[in-house]
Structures are given as structure tokens and as C-alpha cells.
Motif scaffolding. Sequence first.
Motif, mmCIF file in Angstrom:
data_model
loop_
_atom_site.group_PDB
_atom_site.id
_atom_site.type_symbol
_atom_site.label_atom_id
_atom_site.label_comp_id
_atom_site.label_asym_id
_atom_site.label_seq_id
_atom_site.Cartn_x
_atom_site.Cartn_y
_atom_site.Cartn_z
ATOM 1 N N MET A 43 0.810 -1.210 0.000
ATOM 2 C CA MET A 43 0.000 0.000 0.000
ATOM 3 C C MET A 43 0.853 1.275 0.000
ATOM 4 O O MET A 43 0.380 2.321 -0.434
ATOM 5 N N ASN A 44 2.089 1.183 0.452
ATOM 6 C CA ASN A 44 2.964 2.360 0.420
ATOM 7 C C ASN A 44 3.615 2.561 -0.949
ATOM 8 O O ASN A 44 4.343 3.522 -1.157
ATOM 9 N N ARG A 45 3.339 1.674 -1.883
ATOM 10 C CA ARG A 45 3.795 1.830 -3.271
ATOM 11 C C ARG A 45 2.685 1.371 -4.226
ATOM 12 O O ARG A 45 2.929 0.752 -5.239
ATOM 13 N N ALA A 101 0.185 2.500 5.939
ATOM 14 C CA ALA A 101 0.728 3.615 5.153
ATOM 15 C C ALA A 101 -0.388 4.541 4.683
ATOM 16 O O ALA A 101 -0.178 5.742 4.517
ATOM 17 N N ASP A 102 -1.578 3.982 4.483
ATOM 18 C CA ASP A 102 -2.734 4.774 4.046
ATOM 19 C C ASP A 102 -3.989 3.954 4.351
ATOM 20 O O ASP A 102 -4.430 3.146 3.535
ATOM 21 N N SER A 108 -10.410 1.157 1.012
ATOM 22 C CA SER A 108 -11.030 1.234 -0.305
ATOM 23 C C SER A 108 -10.658 0.032 -1.166
ATOM 24 O O SER A 108 -11.526 -0.582 -1.804
ATOM 25 N N VAL A 109 -9.383 -0.313 -1.199
ATOM 26 C CA VAL A 109 -8.917 -1.452 -1.992
ATOM 27 C C VAL A 109 -9.554 -2.743 -1.492
ATOM 28 O O VAL A 109 -9.945 -3.604 -2.279
ATOM 29 N N SER A 110 -9.697 -2.870 -0.191
ATOM 30 C CA SER A 110 -10.236 -4.110 0.377
ATOM 31 C C SER A 110 -11.706 -4.320 0.046
ATOM 32 O O SER A 110 -12.217 -5.429 0.195
ATOM 33 N N ARG A 111 -12.377 -3.304 -0.439
ATOM 34 C CA ARG A 111 -13.802 -3.415 -0.776
ATOM 35 C C ARG A 111 -14.060 -4.020 -2.157
ATOM 36 O O ARG A 111 -15.219 -4.223 -2.536
ATOM 37 N N LEU A 126 7.588 2.205 8.153
ATOM 38 C CA LEU A 126 7.311 3.275 7.207
ATOM 39 C C LEU A 126 8.539 4.118 6.856
ATOM 40 O O LEU A 126 8.555 4.763 5.822
ATOM 41 N N ASP A 127 9.568 4.084 7.684
ATOM 42 C CA ASP A 127 10.766 4.889 7.399
ATOM 43 C C ASP A 127 11.988 4.040 7.064
ATOM 44 O O ASP A 127 13.102 4.534 7.040
#
Length: 151
Positions: A43-45, A101-102, A108-111, A126-127
Motif C-alpha cells: 500500500m505504500n507503493r 501507510a494509508d 477502499s482497496v479491500s472493498r 514506514l521509514d
Amino acid sequence: MLPMDCHTHTGISPDGSGTVAGHIAQAEKLELPVLALTEHVEMNRYFPQAHYGTEPRNEWEIFDHAAVLEQSLEVVTAAKEQAAANGLTLLCGMEMGQPNADFGLSESVSRDMRLDFIIASLHELLDKPDFFCLDYTQEDIPALMEQYFSQ
């Protein structure tokens, strides 16, 4: 007990190999009643690299996981009927990396109604780069663990 494999990656994932058809054939050979194909979707990319304005830190940092997910959804959904005819319940899944990450995007994607199965994973903080790529001789392991569980 119902034997099944619910964490598999084909060549659609950067660390997987083989094809959806090959995985299905192997599951049928092993007489598994259920197989979930769960490609990596970080999800972070999730979007193309230009969206983030950053360069990959290593060979594993690929971008545009939206395309990875769409390819998997299309191929697995198309294979479900044939698999069922051969006695295999094929689940269309994903391994959602870094949902933190978001959270809005992740939800939304999981829906997507084509998804039957989601594994949530934290492959990297995340870092930092992916845990696979860290030089652990240079890391404070207790601090990493604290960050991992807090994220």
C-alpha cells in the motif's frame, strides 16, 4: 480439518514464481480442496513511482501495486470456474503490505468485490526498507521490534 493453502504467490508478485494455472494444477495434484492466491500488494507503493517522487531503495521496491492487484484479480477470477469444475475452491486474495501507510486507501482497496481473502502484513517500517533488506548488524533490534508492534 480442511487442508488448504492460503498464502501463495505466483510470478505476478516480485518474490513469487509460476503461473496461476501452475499453482492450480499443483493444488489439484495435492488434492487440496481450497487454494488462495495472495499476491503482494504494497500500500505504500500502490501507485506508479511518479506519484511518490522517490527512487526505489532496493530491487524489491517496485511501484504500481495497483497494476499487480488488477492483474491478479483478472487472472484468478477467470480461473475460478474451471478450478471449481475440478473440485478446487479457488480464492482470489491479496497480501496487503503496510496497510498503515494509508488506511483510507487500504480500506477502499479491500472493498473490491472480487476479493475473497486478505492477509495484512508489515514487510517494512514506514521509514525503513523491507525487513529482508536490513543489515541487522547495524540495527537496534529492540527498537525495531518496538516500532514494528507500534505500527
